[in-house]
Design an enzyme around this catalytic site. Structure first.
Site, PDB file in Angstrom:
ATOM      1  N   GLN A   1      -4.387  -1.540   9.787  1.00  0.00           N
ATOM      2  CA  GLN A   1      -4.294  -2.885   9.203  1.00  0.00           C
ATOM      3  C   GLN A   1      -4.821  -3.940  10.176  1.00  0.00           C
ATOM      4  O   GLN A   1      -4.413  -3.975  11.340  1.00  0.00           O
ATOM      5  CB  GLN A   1      -2.829  -3.174   8.821  1.00  0.00           C
TER       6      GLN A   1
ATOM      7  N   LYS B   1       0.847  -1.205   0.000  1.00  0.00           N
ATOM      8  CA  LYS B   1       0.000   0.000   0.000  1.00  0.00           C
ATOM      9  C   LYS B   1       0.882   1.255   0.000  1.00  0.00           C
ATOM     10  O   LYS B   1       0.629   2.203  -0.738  1.00  0.00           O
ATOM     11  CB  LYS B   1      -0.926  -0.005   1.221  1.00  0.00           C
TER      12      LYS B   1
ATOM     13  N   ASP C   1     -10.908   3.102   4.373  1.00  0.00           N
ATOM     14  CA  ASP C   1     -11.227   1.672   4.255  1.00  0.00           C
ATOM     15  C   ASP C   1     -12.736   1.458   4.167  1.00  0.00           C
ATOM     16  O   ASP C   1     -13.182   0.370   3.795  1.00  0.00           O
ATOM     17  CB  ASP C   1     -10.697   0.915   5.485  1.00  0.00           C
TER      18      ASP C   1
END
Ligand code: NAP
Length: 291
Positions: A96, A52, A119
């Site tokens: 994460q 990412k 997200d």
């Protein structure tokens, strides 16, 4: 059979994002800035976060990696999250998953400012998505929808079986596929571990979106000719003949199922790269303050 090439498509999307960043620079506008928080040293999580961050660099975004010790307390992590919420230089950030067991993921999720939740996991964004309002859409379902849109695959009126009902993939993609939208208007069945005779559902499906995480679960005798198959699964399977000691497998027995399908995503190179591209897209949207 046509392969849905997520790698190629994601490169195209990243190039579009890169051009948008160049334009912003020329107009002296803010450069998108994404932060990634990782707690502990889980190998797969480090790999995902690393790619990412690299993708941010590729499109010209600013990126910040925040690597925290696995023994960090829940309180300390929440105060870190609050600091990120108050950091005006940031357009968005991700935490994460999975987090260490002593940390309540739900509490962390609720602490994230929905305006920075690129997200799309916060209940505010999830609810807005379900109500067809502008919101951050979770990157994996967003990537699948974008893939269907760009390959001009007509899913309207088709029977779509989604396998898996997680909050980050199965559930949101089942909502998006059923919405009055393009792509959308599919008739959706959501299957999970308690579903009986799953093959009876998949054998009738026009589209199968598999997100359960069992390597090669979907076999050729479970699908009909012409089926469209989207394989979300990513599982590391031990393989000592491989330099890394493992190989990546999807949920679909690709060699046999691809022979019967009209479109299929490979693993790797399908949904995975699309997920990263759509995370960048969400960050750009946040920077542009589209909603
Ligand atoms: P998850 O939270 O573990 O959910 C798995 C789902 O599959 C659950 O709903 C579970 O049912 C269902 N399931 C398990 N065994 C089943 C069976 N035998 N028959 C039918 N359904 C079954 O997984 P996830 O986070 O959604 O991830 C799924 C897979 O996608 C994993 O391999 C993950 O690594 C991968 N993934 C890939 C990407 C990407 O970018 N490509 C992104 C995210 C995830 P219950 O609800 O009844 O337990």
């Amino acid at each position: 059979m046509e392969i849905l090439d997520g790698k190629k498509l994601s490169e195209q999307i990243k190039e579009e994002i890169k051009q948008a960043v160049i334009l912003r620079k020329e107009n002296q506008k803010k450069i998108p800035h994404l932060a990634a928080v990782i707690v502990g040293n889980d190998g797969a999580s480090l790999t995902y976060v690393g790619s990412k961050v690299r993708s941010c660099e590729q499109v010209g975004f600013k990126s910040t990696l925040i690597h925290l010790e696995s023994k960090i307390t829940e309180e300390a992590l929440i105060s870190k999250i609050r600091a990120l919420n108050n950091d005006d230089t940031l357009d968005g950030y991700i935490v994460q998953l999975p987090l260490p067991q002593h940390i309540d993921e739900e509490k962390i999720l609720l602490a994230v400012d929905p305006k920075k939740d690129v997200d799309g996991f916060h209940p505010s964004n999830f609810g807005r998505m379900a109500l067809e309002m502008d919101s951050f859409i979770p990157a994996t379902p967003f990537g699948i929808m974008e893939m269907l849109r760009r390959y001009k695959i007509d899913v309207s009126g088709k029977h779509c079986v989604v396998i898996g009902r997680s909050h980050i993939v199965g559930r949101p993609i089942s909502i998006l596929m059923s919405q009055k939208n393009n792509p959308g208007n599919a008739t959706v069945t959501l299957a999970h571990s308690r579903t009986k005779d799953i093959e009876k559902l998949t054998q009738k499906a026009d589209i199968i979106i598999s997100a359960l995480g069992i390597p090669e679960f979907l076999k050729a005798d479970m699908v009909k000719d012409g089926v469209i198959v989207i394989d979300v699964g990513i599982t590391r399977v031990l393989d000592e003949s491989h330099p890394k000691g493992y190989i990546i497998k999807g949920d679909v027995a690709y060699d046999e199922v691809s022979k019967k399908s009209s479109y299929i995503t490979p693993v790797p190179g399908g949904v995975g790269p699309m997920t990263i591209a759509m995370l960048l897209q969400n960050t750009l949207l946040s920077c542009e303050r589209k909603f």
